[in-house]
Design a protein around this motif. Structure first.
Motif, PDB file in Angstrom:
ATOM      1  N   HIS A 100      22.371 -51.480  49.139  1.00  0.00           N
ATOM      2  CA  HIS A 100      22.092 -50.024  48.580  1.00  0.00           C
ATOM      3  C   HIS A 100      20.828 -49.475  48.216  1.00  0.00           C
ATOM      4  CE1 HIS A 100      20.701 -51.188  44.243  1.00  0.00           C
ATOM      5  NE2 HIS A 100      21.239 -52.349  44.669  1.00  0.00           N
ATOM      6  N   LYS A 101      19.703 -50.368  47.975  1.00  0.00           N
ATOM      7  CA  LYS A 101      18.620 -49.766  48.218  1.00  0.00           C
ATOM      8  C   LYS A 101      17.969 -49.164  49.442  1.00  0.00           C
ATOM      9  CE  LYS A 101      16.238 -51.921  44.262  1.00  0.00           C
ATOM     10  NZ  LYS A 101      14.947 -52.729  43.675  1.00  0.00           N
ATOM     11  N   ARG A 102      18.622 -49.810  50.446  1.00  0.00           N
ATOM     12  CA  ARG A 102      18.161 -49.066  51.975  1.00  0.00           C
ATOM     13  C   ARG A 102      18.619 -47.836  52.142  1.00  0.00           C
ATOM     14  NH1 ARG A 102      18.977 -51.715  57.829  1.00  0.00           N
ATOM     15  NH2 ARG A 102      17.385 -50.209  58.972  1.00  0.00           N
ATOM     16  N   VAL A 103      19.944 -47.745  51.518  1.00  0.00           N
ATOM     17  CA  VAL A 103      20.769 -46.754  51.807  1.00  0.00           C
ATOM     18  C   VAL A 103      20.258 -45.380  51.069  1.00  0.00           C
ATOM     19  CG1 VAL A 103      22.987 -45.527  51.125  1.00  0.00           C
ATOM     20  CG2 VAL A 103      23.020 -47.598  51.981  1.00  0.00           C
ATOM     21  N   GLU A 104      19.570 -45.720  49.754  1.00  0.00           N
ATOM     22  CA  GLU A 104      18.917 -44.805  48.962  1.00  0.00           C
ATOM     23  C   GLU A 104      17.511 -44.433  49.526  1.00  0.00           C
ATOM     24  OE1 GLU A 104      19.859 -43.420  45.941  1.00  0.00           O
ATOM     25  OE2 GLU A 104      21.754 -44.693  46.339  1.00  0.00           O
ATOM     26  N   ARG A 105      16.801 -45.363  50.254  1.00  0.00           N
ATOM     27  CA  ARG A 105      15.737 -45.022  50.983  1.00  0.00           C
ATOM     28  C   ARG A 105      15.896 -44.074  52.311  1.00  0.00           C
ATOM     29  NH1 ARG A 105      14.087 -50.185  51.359  1.00  0.00           N
ATOM     30  NH2 ARG A 105      14.665 -50.272  53.435  1.00  0.00           N
ATOM     31  N   LEU A 106      17.028 -44.346  52.847  1.00  0.00           N
ATOM     32  CA  LEU A 106      17.569 -43.469  53.916  1.00  0.00           C
ATOM     33  C   LEU A 106      17.920 -41.932  53.531  1.00  0.00           C
ATOM     34  CD1 LEU A 106      19.872 -45.849  56.122  1.00  0.00           C
ATOM     35  CD2 LEU A 106      17.414 -44.908  56.874  1.00  0.00           C
ATOM     36  N   LYS A 107      18.683 -42.040  52.367  1.00  0.00           N
ATOM     37  CA  LYS A 107      19.054 -40.760  51.772  1.00  0.00           C
ATOM     38  C   LYS A 107      17.959 -39.859  51.459  1.00  0.00           C
ATOM     39  CE  LYS A 107      23.331 -41.351  48.888  1.00  0.00           C
ATOM     40  NZ  LYS A 107      23.733 -41.624  47.812  1.00  0.00           N
ATOM     41  N   ARG A 108      16.892 -40.412  50.695  1.00  0.00           N
ATOM     42  CA  ARG A 108      15.435 -39.694  50.312  1.00  0.00           C
ATOM     43  C   ARG A 108      14.797 -39.195  51.758  1.00  0.00           C
ATOM     44  NH1 ARG A 108      14.982 -43.913  46.745  1.00  0.00           N
ATOM     45  NH2 ARG A 108      13.280 -44.831  48.019  1.00  0.00           N
ATOM     46  N   ARG A 109      14.658 -40.016  52.850  1.00  0.00           N
ATOM     47  CA  ARG A 109      14.409 -39.786  54.070  1.00  0.00           C
ATOM     48  C   ARG A 109      14.884 -38.500  54.831  1.00  0.00           C
ATOM     49  NH1 ARG A 109      13.298 -44.524  57.707  1.00  0.00           N
ATOM     50  NH2 ARG A 109      11.918 -45.172  56.159  1.00  0.00           N
ATOM     51  N   GLU A 110      16.268 -38.657  54.929  1.00  0.00           N
ATOM     52  CA  GLU A 110      17.134 -37.600  55.435  1.00  0.00           C
ATOM     53  C   GLU A 110      17.181 -36.050  54.681  1.00  0.00           C
ATOM     54  OE1 GLU A 110      21.189 -38.837  55.778  1.00  0.00           O
ATOM     55  OE2 GLU A 110      20.565 -40.372  57.212  1.00  0.00           O
ATOM     56  N   LYS A 111      16.811 -36.429  53.397  1.00  0.00           N
ATOM     57  CA  LYS A 111      16.662 -35.222  52.561  1.00  0.00           C
ATOM     58  C   LYS A 111      15.436 -34.745  52.716  1.00  0.00           C
ATOM     59  CE  LYS A 111      17.286 -33.622  47.710  1.00  0.00           C
ATOM     60  NZ  LYS A 111      17.337 -33.924  46.326  1.00  0.00           N
ATOM     61  N   ARG A 112      14.435 -35.307  52.988  1.00  0.00           N
ATOM     62  CA  ARG A 112      12.863 -34.876  53.362  1.00  0.00           C
ATOM     63  C   ARG A 112      13.129 -34.116  54.524  1.00  0.00           C
ATOM     64  NH1 ARG A 112      10.575 -39.489  51.026  1.00  0.00           N
ATOM     65  NH2 ARG A 112      10.314 -40.433  53.219  1.00  0.00           N
ATOM     66  N   ASN A 113      13.612 -34.770  55.768  1.00  0.00           N
ATOM     67  CA  ASN A 113      13.921 -34.257  56.916  1.00  0.00           C
ATOM     68  C   ASN A 113      14.389 -32.847  56.984  1.00  0.00           C
ATOM     69  OD1 ASN A 113      12.269 -36.173  58.204  1.00  0.00           O
ATOM     70  ND2 ASN A 113      14.085 -37.370  58.645  1.00  0.00           N
ATOM     71  N   LYS A 114      15.555 -32.799  56.081  1.00  0.00           N
ATOM     72  CA  LYS A 114      16.325 -31.628  55.989  1.00  0.00           C
ATOM     73  C   LYS A 114      15.688 -30.465  55.458  1.00  0.00           C
ATOM     74  CE  LYS A 114      20.535 -32.730  54.795  1.00  0.00           C
ATOM     75  NZ  LYS A 114      21.782 -33.180  53.916  1.00  0.00           N
ATOM     76  N   LEU A 115      14.675 -30.804  54.269  1.00  0.00           N
ATOM     77  CA  LEU A 115      14.086 -29.489  53.911  1.00  0.00           C
ATOM     78  C   LEU A 115      12.919 -29.221  54.712  1.00  0.00           C
ATOM     79  CD1 LEU A 115      13.504 -31.070  50.220  1.00  0.00           C
ATOM     80  CD2 LEU A 115      14.905 -29.127  51.122  1.00  0.00           C
ATOM     81  N   LEU A 116      12.442 -30.142  55.544  1.00  0.00           N
ATOM     82  CA  LEU A 116      11.353 -29.507  56.486  1.00  0.00           C
ATOM     83  C   LEU A 116      11.745 -28.929  57.712  1.00  0.00           C
ATOM     84  CD1 LEU A 116       9.116 -32.690  56.973  1.00  0.00           C
ATOM     85  CD2 LEU A 116       8.516 -30.576  55.780  1.00  0.00           C
ATOM     86  N   ASN A 117      13.164 -29.227  58.074  1.00  0.00           N
ATOM     87  CA  ASN A 117      13.998 -28.480  59.219  1.00  0.00           C
ATOM     88  C   ASN A 117      14.450 -27.260  58.688  1.00  0.00           C
ATOM     89  OD1 ASN A 117      13.077 -30.490  60.935  1.00  0.00           O
ATOM     90  ND2 ASN A 117      14.971 -31.672  60.735  1.00  0.00           N
ATOM     91  N   SER A 118      14.876 -26.914  57.851  1.00  0.00           N
ATOM     92  CA  SER A 118      15.381 -25.835  57.423  1.00  0.00           C
ATOM     93  C   SER A 118      14.260 -24.847  56.940  1.00  0.00           C
ATOM     94  CB  SER A 118      16.464 -25.928  56.330  1.00  0.00           C
ATOM     95  OG  SER A 118      16.049 -26.686  55.044  1.00  0.00           O
TER      96      SER A 118
END
Length: 118
Positions: A100-118
């Motif tokens: 679950h910690k790795r999933v949380e890390r991936l969530k944060r990373r995807e959220k950062r990427n989403k904010l950068l791309n939009s």
């Protein structure tokens, strides 16, 4: 004392019966004389009517735009809700396979990427 008595209101005259029509078609209404200038109005009156109609059409347009905006907002809310549901399901599926910690890390990373791309 003089009593001022109001004159009695004239009795309502009964509807005048015109009798039988000459052609016998009693179910038709009576015709009036043809007056070609009867429907003519002044230019000012026509302008006033036209201005009123334009105002009514503008109000209708505004109301239609408001309704369409409401409809689009509702559609967007539905799309956002579906996207969030799909994303949640995807993270739950990932959580089954990995920690679950790795999933949380991936969530944060995807959220950062989403904010950068939009």
């Amino acid at each position: 004392m003089s009593s001022a008595v109001a004159p009695a209101a004239p009795a309502a005259t009964p509807s005048v019966s015109l009798g039988m029509r000459k052609n016998g078609k009693n179910w038709h209404g009576t015709k009036k004389a043809f007056r070609p200038s009867a429907g003519l109005t002044s230019y000012a009156k026509r302008q006033e009517v036209r201005k009123h109609q334009d105002a009514v059409k503008e109000r209708e347009r505004e109301m239609k735009q408001e309704a369409e905006a409401e409809r689009q907002a509702k559609i967007q809310r539905i799309k956002d809700r579906r996207a969030a549901k799909e994303e949640k399901a995807r993270y739950e599926k990932m959580a089954e396979k990995m920690h679950h910690k790795r999933v949380e890390r991936l969530k944060r990373r995807e959220k950062r990427n989403k904010l950068l791309n939009s």
